[in-house]
Scaffold this active site. Structure first.
Site, PDB file in Angstrom:
ATOM      1  N   THR A  14       0.832  -1.208   0.000  1.00  0.00           N
ATOM      2  CA  THR A  14       0.000   0.000   0.000  1.00  0.00           C
ATOM      3  C   THR A  14       0.863   1.253   0.000  1.00  0.00           C
ATOM      4  OG1 THR A  14      -1.800  -1.116   1.157  1.00  0.00           O
ATOM      5  CG2 THR A  14      -1.752   1.285   1.281  1.00  0.00           C
ATOM      6  N   CYS A  42      -5.819 -13.046   4.411  1.00  0.00           N
ATOM      7  CA  CYS A  42      -6.990 -13.497   5.170  1.00  0.00           C
ATOM      8  C   CYS A  42      -7.807 -14.551   4.418  1.00  0.00           C
ATOM      9  CB  CYS A  42      -7.883 -12.303   5.509  1.00  0.00           C
ATOM     10  SG  CYS A  42      -7.062 -11.084   6.563  1.00  0.00           S
TER      11      CYS A  42
END
Length: 818
Positions: A14, A42
């Site tokens: 990011t 995840c």
């Protein structure tokens, strides 16, 4: 400007993309020791379980695509092994073992965290895994396929551990979960975790709580897991999900300052103790916004936000402050969703912070619209100001949006009053006119204002013998189960039965979820009672929290729950069962539907009830045991509980039902109005009723005085009726002892001693008998002769004569005259 980023997942990727958007001319290098960057960490458990079928969907960006789009020098399988802050250089080892140096102007550390792997005997055996990255996922996926894994043990019951338990189950593997603590999901409170315990067991997971693993042993049959209790669990594979620790080895080598929790200490601009070196993600320590205490936060959302902020500060100067994360998380556990934000009660208690909590049980949307599913919401807040500290929510639908709303309020210093003022979108398929978070706000405000003094399930468990417990639910609900020692005084009867409630003793009221307990409490407070408390979350919270965890069979982990009907469900009555849809109904709705359905069918016929009330399904077997009906099958799917019941020959689903044939009933004749003999009658009646047998008490002559109301309506009587009225006790409170009465002193002493020793009063025993379905029959002839009118007696009393009594006695195997 030359920026170097160590770590290419979440925060690192990011930050790299943000830096390029800020500065098109900058030189940006992204170093990642693994093969992959910017992958869906995840989502890894769901790929292992087959829910996500295509591996490529986990890879958000490849090194090539990311590098091309953002003109970033992406170097995978390049591990930084040393940092020299003075020279602003890095030592990097490539996959082939060769080392080289790289310079930087500003450096970002995003190393993540490492899974905990304790030094236990056998822990490096084949078939024992940790899950942290794509490489781990590939190894686990291949092992399950190649070894045809049928049994797995998950060590650790955190979010990842339970997600893996579900996905292994989905892959056809029988799963055992071993957790050293007394609950799963440590961030939430025990009473909330108890809902997950029950759900895991319903799904066929073997749950070992307060158990530690001592060693592993690899054999030809698989892996044997040894527990501290001496138990062993056989498995084909083991997944370690004990926890993670911040990856700080590189930071320590570089001389960066670590914090109290062991993470890399950063300031509000996410800069470390060394100038021009920044850090983000799982490895950093940052003050908690609510407490100011340093803490670690292993979540993807904060890491991504930190990546954006740190890029601004690296490129534009330290102009943007990071507000901190309060720990907002969510997980899918089979059909249920569990989410939390902020601080749980146990954490507040641990840190010595003053707090109060509330628990509310609502529906995911309007109850009258199909498929409304239960939603349990717990708030923690300051007991005076109402400042929100945290929230936990468990349910099947709508959990995420409630926690997201509350998390936003907490991060901006919101209070429980803000929950009341929040304007929600409303239509029946999506919510209710009063949304669950608004209800939670109203309840919390009542606690703060003192309008509703409360007691928690844990406090009640410790003080149960010191208070009078009143169950304000209906008799039908009461028969499904209650808190031991509770007296059933339904809400609608509360005003007529105040004489049964002592004003000088603490009184705890409860219902299914808390509303009727609160309404009953307001009645008592309005009548002068000063020591009352309503049970937080009602019987639903209490019964779930205190329910024992069934001990699994160590040598044979539970198999995944079957969806097909059992053999017993397929046999039996050839007639199609009566089907009842009780979904969306709150207590006592499902129970009343059961009663109505059972009363409408013949013995041997069946009724199938589908409900969303988990308490109803849990207590159905106990109810059947006490009513003579038979539980054929019980199953759960996505929050909908299906219960198949068969009406028994001796069923007595309704308290007013007649005794069944077969000679198992009990009849008692109460001829006396002596206090001690009346006490003996109700003790015997309650004892027999607890075993599920039908009990009838026939009150005749002086025994009628035991049935008189405390507050009776005015009635017209002849002279003889008036004379009897003056000579006879006006109610059960005026009864005398058969011996040693001493002008009433003996009876008063008897009641005093009973209260002091925690023995139920005559009036409480009488109420319990009615709640358990004991039939009260008043002799018509005695009433006529003594001038006693029907309206003077308890409403539940049946009027009958000798024929009525003889019919009951004919169906009983015990008949007592007192």
């Amino acid at each position: 400007m030359k920026y170097v980023i160590i770590g290419g997942v979440a925060g690192g990727a990011t930050a790299a993309a943000r830096l390029r958007r800020i500065d098109e001319q900058a030189e940006i290098i992204l170093l990642e020791k693994g093969k992959y960057i910017s992958y869906a960490n995840c989502g890894l458990p769901y790929y292992i379980g087959g829910v996500i079928a295509e591996r490529e969907k986990l890879l958000v960006q490849t090194p090539a695509s990311f590098g091309k789009r953002f003109r970033i020098d992406v170097r995978v399988e390049n591990e930084v092994i040393a940092i020299d802050p003075e020279k602003k250089t890095l030592t990097i080892r490539k996959a082939d073992g060769k080392e080289y140096e790289e310079t930087y102007d500003k450096l970002l550390l995003s190393p993540g965290a490492n899974p905990v792997k304790p030094p236990l005997e056998g822990i490096d055996s084949e078939g024992i895994f940790t899950l942290r990255n794509v490489e781990d996922t590939d190894r686990i996926k291949a092992y399950i396929t190649d070894k045809q894994v049928k049994r797995a043990v998950v060590v650790g019951a955190g979010f990842i551990g339970l997600e893996m338990a579900e996905n292994l189950h989905h892959a056809g593997v029988a799963v055992s979960v071993v957790e050293m603590g007394n609950q799963v999901m440590a961030p939430i409170d025990f009473s909330m975790a108890a809902l997950i315990h029950r759900h895991l067991i319903e799904k066929g997971v073997s749950l070992y709580l307060e158990e530690g693993v001592t060693r592993f042993r690899r054999t030809e049959e698989g892996i044997t897991v040894f527990l501290k209790s001496g138990k062993t669990i056989p498995a084909d594979m083991v997944l370690l999900s004990i926890g993670v620790r911040p990856a700080t080895a590189l930071a320590q080598q570089a001389g960066l300052e670590l914090g109290e929790t062991g993470g890399i200490r950063v300031d509000e601009h996410l800069e470390t103790s060394v100038k021009d070196i920044y850090a983000v993600g799982d490895a950093i320590e940052y003050p908690h916004p609510l407490t100011g205490k340093p803490w670690l936060n292993y979540l993807a959302n904060p890491a991504n936000r930190q990546g954006r902020i740190v890029a601004d500060n690296m490129a534009l100067g330290n102009t943007t402050s990071y507000e901190g994360a309060i720990g907002t998380s969510i997980a899918k556990v089979f059909d249920m969703t569990v989410a939390s934000t902020g601080l749980a009660a146990k954490r507040l208690k641990q840190w010595g912070m003053e707090y109060q909590s509330s628990v509310t049980h609502s529906a995911s949307h309007a109850g009258y619209y199909p498929d409304a599913l239960p939603l349990t919401l717990k708030l923690t807040f300051h007991p005076k100001t109402g400042k929100l500290y945290g929230a936990q929510c468990i349910g099947y639908e709508g959990v995420d949006k409630r926690i997201d709303q509350i998390a936003g309020l907490i991060k901006h210093g919101g209070t429980v009053y803000d929950l009341m003022e929040t304007e929600h979108t409303y239509a029946p398929p999506f919510s209710s006119a009063k949304d669950p978070i608004a209800i939670a706000g109203y309840v919390a405000s009542n606690i703060i204002s003192g309008a509703m003094p409360v007691i928690s399930w844990r406090e009640l468990a410790e003080k149960k013998d010191e208070v009078m417990l009143i169950d304000t639910r209906t008799p039908e609900e009461f028969s499904f189960g209650t808190i031991p020692g509770a007296v059933n005084i339904p809400l609608d009867e509360m005003r007529d039965r105040l004489s049964e409630i002592p004003a000088d003793k603490p009184v705890v009221l409860f219902c299914a979820v808390g509303l009727r307990g609160y309404l009953a409490q307001r009645i008592l407070i309005g009548r002068g009672y000063r020591n009352t408390a309503n049970l937080i979350g009602g019987y639903k919270t209490y019964s779930t929290a205190v329910a024992p965890i069934p001990a699994p069979t160590a040598s044979s982990p539970a198999q995944p729950a079957a969806s097909a009907p059992s053999q017993s469900a397929q046999s039996g009555s050839a007639k199609e069962p009566l089907r009842v849809n009780a979904c969306g109904l709150q207590c006592p709705g499902p129970i009343m539907q059961v009663k109505k359905a059972i009363d409408s069918i013949a013995p041997g016929e069946r009724v199938e009830i589908v409900a969303t009330d988990a308490g109803f399904a849990r207590d159905a077997s106990a109810w059947c045991a006490t009513t003579g009906n038979k539980l054929i099958e019980k199953k759960e799917e996505k929050g909908r509980y299906t219960v198949l019941l068969e009406k028994g020959d001796e069923a007595c689903a309704c308290p007013s039902s007649l005794p069944a044939a077969g000679g198992r009933g009990k009849t008692l004749i109460l001829f006396s109005d002596d206090l001690d003999k009346a006490l003996a009658t109700f003790v015997l009646a309650n004892g027999a009723a607890v075993t599920g047998q039908k009990v009838s008490i026939f009150f005749t002559f002086w025994g009628l005085n035991v049935l008189k109301k405390i507050q009776k309506p005015r009635t017209e009587k002849d002279i003889f009726g008036k004379m009897f009225g003056m000579m006879l006790p006006s109610s059960s409170l005026r009864l005398k002892l058969s011996k040693m009465n001493m002008m009433g002193l003996g009876s008063r002493m008897m009641r005093f001693l009973m209260k002091r020793k925690g023995i139920d009063s005559l009036e409480s025993l009488r109420s319990q008998a009615l709640a358990q379905g004991v039939e009260f029959i008043a002799c018509q002839m005695s009433m006529d002769m003594m001038g006693i009118r029907r309206e003077e007696l308890l409403d539940e009393v049946t009027i009958g004569g000798v024929a009525t009594y003889m019919e009951r006695a004919d169906k009983a195997n015990v008949n007592l005259f007192i």
